[in-house]
Design a protein around this motif. Structure first.
Motif, PDB file in Angstrom:
ATOM      1  N   ARG A 194       0.824  -1.205   0.000  1.00  0.00           N
ATOM      2  CA  ARG A 194       0.000   0.000   0.000  1.00  0.00           C
ATOM      3  C   ARG A 194       0.863   1.262   0.000  1.00  0.00           C
ATOM      4  NH1 ARG A 194      -4.696   0.509   4.284  1.00  0.00           N
ATOM      5  NH2 ARG A 194      -5.631  -0.984   2.861  1.00  0.00           N
ATOM      6  N   ILE A 224      -3.160  -3.072  -6.558  1.00  0.00           N
ATOM      7  CA  ILE A 224      -3.847  -4.085  -5.757  1.00  0.00           C
ATOM      8  C   ILE A 224      -4.857  -4.805  -6.650  1.00  0.00           C
ATOM      9  CG2 ILE A 224      -5.331  -4.463  -3.737  1.00  0.00           C
ATOM     10  CD1 ILE A 224      -2.651  -3.346  -2.923  1.00  0.00           C
ATOM     11  N   GLY A 225      -4.860  -6.131  -6.613  1.00  0.00           N
ATOM     12  CA  GLY A 225      -5.887  -6.908  -7.289  1.00  0.00           C
ATOM     13  C   GLY A 225      -5.629  -7.265  -8.738  1.00  0.00           C
ATOM     14  N   ASP A 272       1.967 -12.184   2.962  1.00  0.00           N
ATOM     15  CA  ASP A 272       0.650 -11.628   3.275  1.00  0.00           C
ATOM     16  C   ASP A 272       0.617 -11.093   4.700  1.00  0.00           C
ATOM     17  OD1 ASP A 272       0.437 -13.881   4.863  1.00  0.00           O
ATOM     18  OD2 ASP A 272      -1.252 -14.737   3.784  1.00  0.00           O
ATOM     19  N   ARG A 312       3.530 -15.892   0.124  1.00  0.00           N
ATOM     20  CA  ARG A 312       2.587 -16.119  -0.967  1.00  0.00           C
ATOM     21  C   ARG A 312       3.303 -16.403  -2.279  1.00  0.00           C
ATOM     22  NH1 ARG A 312      -1.843 -17.977   0.897  1.00  0.00           N
ATOM     23  NH2 ARG A 312      -2.573 -16.757   2.636  1.00  0.00           N
ATOM     24  N   ASP A 363      -2.675  -8.041  -2.439  1.00  0.00           N
ATOM     25  CA  ASP A 363      -3.839  -7.673  -1.646  1.00  0.00           C
ATOM     26  C   ASP A 363      -3.376  -6.650  -0.603  1.00  0.00           C
ATOM     27  OD1 ASP A 363      -6.422  -7.645  -0.767  1.00  0.00           O
ATOM     28  OD2 ASP A 363      -6.368  -9.619   0.178  1.00  0.00           O
ATOM     29  N   TYR A 364      -4.341  -5.982   0.031  1.00  0.00           N
ATOM     30  CA  TYR A 364      -3.999  -5.034   1.089  1.00  0.00           C
ATOM     31  C   TYR A 364      -3.312  -5.772   2.222  1.00  0.00           C
ATOM     32  CZ  TYR A 364      -7.117  -1.836  -1.302  1.00  0.00           C
ATOM     33  OH  TYR A 364      -7.706  -1.042  -2.243  1.00  0.00           O
ATOM     34  N   TYR A 381      -0.216  -6.859   2.157  1.00  0.00           N
ATOM     35  CA  TYR A 381       0.922  -7.638   1.686  1.00  0.00           C
ATOM     36  C   TYR A 381       2.206  -6.813   1.811  1.00  0.00           C
ATOM     37  CZ  TYR A 381      -1.678 -11.499  -0.483  1.00  0.00           C
ATOM     38  OH  TYR A 381      -2.448 -12.607  -0.724  1.00  0.00           O
TER      39      TYR A 381
END
Length: 105
Positions: free
Chosen positions: A38, A44-45, A65, A71, A89-90, A92
């Protein structure tokens, strides 16, 4: 009427030029270290491509993660200069260990 049309055209032209510049500036260069996804503005995604800039460099990339599970683990060197990473993802974190910088795009 012609002046307002010209002004509108120039405004739209500048707006579209500004949008294309921000879209092409999506690559992020990171050096060795620990980064929060972030905080570094990584996407993200959606999958991201990681590649090294130095043809003689070697880098190991860990994607961890928020539960501290690994991951993804990737090694980039002269034979595999580019790799597509799974979507982030948020929460990470990315750990980069190596002697060259990594470009995410």
């Amino acid at each position: 009427m012609k002046k307002s049309t010209i002004v509108l055209f120039i405004f739209l032209l500048l707006s579209f030029a500004n949008l294309t510049q921000s879209a092409s500036a999506a690559s992020i260069v990171l050096n060795q270290g620990i980064y929060n996804v972030r905080d570094t503005n990584l996407t993200i995604g959606s999958p991201m491509t990681a590649k090294i800039s130095d043809p003689n460099g070697r880098v190991i990339i860990f994607v961890i993660d928020n539960n501290q599970y690994i991951r993804e683990l990737t090694r980039l060197d002269s034979q595999s200069k580019e790799h597509t990473l799974k979507p982030f993802d948020y929460g990470y974190s990315v750990i980069i260990f190596g002697n060259t910088s990594v470009t995410f795009s």
